[in-house]
Design a protein around this motif. Structure first.
Motif, PDB file in Angstrom:
ATOM      1  N   GLY A  89      38.387   3.886  53.120  1.00 33.06           N
ATOM      2  CA  GLY A  89      38.837   2.518  53.337  1.00 33.06           C
ATOM      3  C   GLY A  89      38.362   1.888  54.632  1.00 33.06           C
ATOM      4  O   GLY A  89      38.538   0.704  54.842  1.00 33.06           O
ATOM      5  N   ALA A  90      37.781   2.675  55.504  1.00 34.56           N
ATOM      6  CA  ALA A  90      37.295   2.140  56.778  1.00 34.56           C
ATOM      7  C   ALA A  90      35.773   2.084  56.748  1.00 34.56           C
ATOM      8  O   ALA A  90      35.122   2.887  56.093  1.00 34.56           O
ATOM      9  N   GLY A  91      35.222   1.128  57.446  1.00 34.62           N
ATOM     10  CA  GLY A  91      33.772   1.002  57.505  1.00 34.62           C
ATOM     11  C   GLY A  91      33.158   2.047  58.427  1.00 34.62           C
ATOM     12  O   GLY A  91      33.852   2.749  59.159  1.00 34.62           O
ATOM     13  N   ASP A  92      31.847   2.134  58.362  1.00 36.31           N
ATOM     14  CA  ASP A  92      31.116   3.045  59.225  1.00 36.31           C
ATOM     15  C   ASP A  92      31.134   2.540  60.667  1.00 36.31           C
ATOM     16  O   ASP A  92      31.371   1.361  60.930  1.00 36.31           O
ATOM     17  N   ILE A  93      30.867   3.446  61.571  1.00 37.08           N
ATOM     18  CA  ILE A  93      30.795   3.145  62.996  1.00 37.08           C
ATOM     19  C   ILE A  93      29.396   3.494  63.471  1.00 37.08           C
ATOM     20  O   ILE A  93      28.856   4.540  63.112  1.00 37.08           O
ATOM     21  N   ILE A  94      28.811   2.620  64.269  1.00 36.99           N
ATOM     22  CA  ILE A  94      27.548   2.927  64.922  1.00 36.99           C
ATOM     23  C   ILE A  94      27.882   3.327  66.355  1.00 36.99           C
ATOM     24  O   ILE A  94      28.617   2.623  67.051  1.00 36.99           O
ATOM     25  N   ALA A  95      27.365   4.468  66.770  1.00 35.49           N
ATOM     26  CA  ALA A  95      27.525   4.916  68.158  1.00 35.49           C
ATOM     27  C   ALA A  95      26.143   4.935  68.794  1.00 35.49           C
ATOM     28  O   ALA A  95      25.187   5.434  68.198  1.00 35.49           O
ATOM     29  N   GLY A  96      26.063   4.378  69.984  1.00 33.27           N
ATOM     30  CA  GLY A  96      24.797   4.351  70.702  1.00 33.27           C
ATOM     31  C   GLY A  96      24.990   4.771  72.138  1.00 33.27           C
ATOM     32  O   GLY A  96      26.024   4.479  72.742  1.00 33.27           O
ATOM     33  N   VAL A  97      24.004   5.470  72.652  1.00 34.91           N
ATOM     34  CA  VAL A  97      23.988   5.811  74.075  1.00 34.91           C
ATOM     35  C   VAL A  97      22.627   5.381  74.607  1.00 34.91           C
ATOM     36  O   VAL A  97      21.602   5.601  73.961  1.00 34.91           O
ATOM     37  N   CYS A  98      22.640   4.723  75.761  1.00 40.33           N
ATOM     38  CA  CYS A  98      21.415   4.159  76.331  1.00 40.33           C
ATOM     39  C   CYS A  98      21.324   4.482  77.813  1.00 40.33           C
ATOM     40  O   CYS A  98      22.341   4.522  78.514  1.00 40.33           O
ATOM     41  N   TYR A  99      20.111   4.681  78.258  1.00 42.98           N
ATOM     42  CA  TYR A  99      19.844   4.753  79.694  1.00 42.98           C
ATOM     43  C   TYR A  99      18.750   3.745  79.993  1.00 42.98           C
ATOM     44  O   TYR A  99      17.672   3.789  79.410  1.00 42.98           O
ATOM     45  N   SER A 120      24.871  -3.999  66.549  1.00 44.18           N
ATOM     46  CA  SER A 120      26.133  -4.743  66.618  1.00 44.18           C
ATOM     47  C   SER A 120      26.457  -5.487  65.324  1.00 44.18           C
ATOM     48  O   SER A 120      27.555  -5.998  65.174  1.00 44.18           O
ATOM     49  N   ARG A 121      25.533  -5.518  64.390  1.00 44.95           N
ATOM     50  CA  ARG A 121      25.804  -6.170  63.106  1.00 44.95           C
ATOM     51  C   ARG A 121      26.719  -5.328  62.216  1.00 44.95           C
ATOM     52  O   ARG A 121      27.187  -5.802  61.192  1.00 44.95           O
ATOM     53  N   SER A 122      26.929  -4.077  62.598  1.00 44.34           N
ATOM     54  CA  SER A 122      27.812  -3.218  61.798  1.00 44.34           C
ATOM     55  C   SER A 122      29.262  -3.628  62.036  1.00 44.34           C
ATOM     56  O   SER A 122      29.565  -4.421  62.913  1.00 44.34           O
ATOM     57  N   GLN A 123      30.157  -3.044  61.253  1.00 43.23           N
ATOM     58  CA  GLN A 123      31.576  -3.366  61.413  1.00 43.23           C
ATOM     59  C   GLN A 123      32.099  -2.938  62.771  1.00 43.23           C
ATOM     60  O   GLN A 123      32.911  -3.614  63.360  1.00 43.23           O
ATOM     61  N   ALA A 124      31.661  -1.801  63.245  1.00 45.40           N
ATOM     62  CA  ALA A 124      32.159  -1.290  64.524  1.00 45.40           C
ATOM     63  C   ALA A 124      31.011  -0.647  65.290  1.00 45.40           C
ATOM     64  O   ALA A 124      30.180   0.045  64.708  1.00 45.40           O
ATOM     65  N   LEU A 125      30.988  -0.897  66.580  1.00 43.62           N
ATOM     66  CA  LEU A 125      29.956  -0.347  67.446  1.00 43.62           C
ATOM     67  C   LEU A 125      30.617   0.219  68.690  1.00 43.62           C
ATOM     68  O   LEU A 125      31.472  -0.430  69.299  1.00 43.62           O
ATOM     69  N   LYS A 182      36.273  -6.362  66.091  1.00 45.58           N
ATOM     70  CA  LYS A 182      36.851  -5.184  65.454  1.00 45.58           C
ATOM     71  C   LYS A 182      37.912  -4.579  66.359  1.00 45.58           C
ATOM     72  O   LYS A 182      37.615  -4.086  67.426  1.00 45.58           O
ATOM     73  N   ALA A 183      39.156  -4.635  65.970  1.00 41.71           N
ATOM     74  CA  ALA A 183      40.231  -4.037  66.750  1.00 41.71           C
ATOM     75  C   ALA A 183      40.388  -2.571  66.347  1.00 41.71           C
ATOM     76  O   ALA A 183      40.395  -2.257  65.169  1.00 41.71           O
ATOM     77  N   TRP A 184      40.531  -1.719  67.333  1.00 45.62           N
ATOM     78  CA  TRP A 184      40.705  -0.278  67.054  1.00 45.62           C
ATOM     79  C   TRP A 184      42.151   0.039  67.161  1.00 45.62           C
ATOM     80  O   TRP A 184      42.777   0.502  67.909  1.00 45.62           O
TER      81      TRP A 184
END
Length: 184
Positions: A89-99, A120-125, A182-184
């Motif tokens: 029932g919940a959408g996917d999450i995109i996780a990113g790490v950047c330097y 950032s176009r995903s439901q949650a980032l 997107k509220a967590w």
């Protein structure tokens, strides 16, 4: 990271994190045997062609995930993106790490901003990393340098909200962003 691996594993054991993003690992192939962590899937991108840098994302192995290749046809950036399958029932999450190295040029900055926009176009980032913009005043949403103002524009254009306001522990500089919508 070399001499901090034990400390990291102890902290993870005590806190039970689902995601751990690390910048400036300084890893290369000689570290392959020692960087895995029980209970986590490791994603990493070592810096190529010069010393330093490198990024890593550990994801709890109970989470179904896969690496994304955002902007692979562009100027290389030190960024790593993973899609984590949402629970029922919940959408996917995109996780990113950047330097972002302090001396990074405008072309690489623009490539990184396009990647952030795509993610950032995903439901949650969840976006974390060291962006090396010490002149940003988050309270006023202002910066002195042009590159820092461009970064603030990217944050605003993608409806991101800074969640972490101060570094914790020995971490010199890091930021965690999440979409406002997107509220967590």
């Amino acid at each position: 990271m070399g001499n901090k691996q034990g400390e990291l594993e102890t902290c993870v054991c005590l806190q039970g994190y689902d995601l751990i993003g690390i910048t400036e690992t300084w890893w290369d192939s000689s570290c392959d045997w020692s960087v895995g962590m029980e209970g986590y899937r490791l994603f990493r991108k070592d810096r190529q062609g010069r010393r330093g840098g490198g990024i890593t994302l550990y994801v709890n192995d109970q989470l179904e995930c896969m690496e994304l290749h955002l902007g692979m046809d562009e100027e290389p950036t030190e960024s790593l993106w993973v899609r984590i399958k949402g629970r029922a029932g919940a959408g996917d999450i995109i996780a990113g790490v950047c330097y972002r190295p302090p001396d990074q040029g405008d072309r690489a900055d623009e490539a990184l901003y396009r990647q952030i926009g795509a993610a950032s176009r995903s439901q949650a980032l969840v976006l974390m990393g060291d962006f090396n913009h010490p002149d940003i005043c988050w309270r006023d949403n202002a910066a002195e340098r042009k590159q820092s103002r461009k970064f603030l524009e990217c944050v605003d254009d993608n409806f991101l909200l800074q969640v972490i306001e101060e570094p914790r522990g020995e971490v010199p500089c890091w930021t965690l962003f999440s979409p406002i919508r997107k509220a967590w």
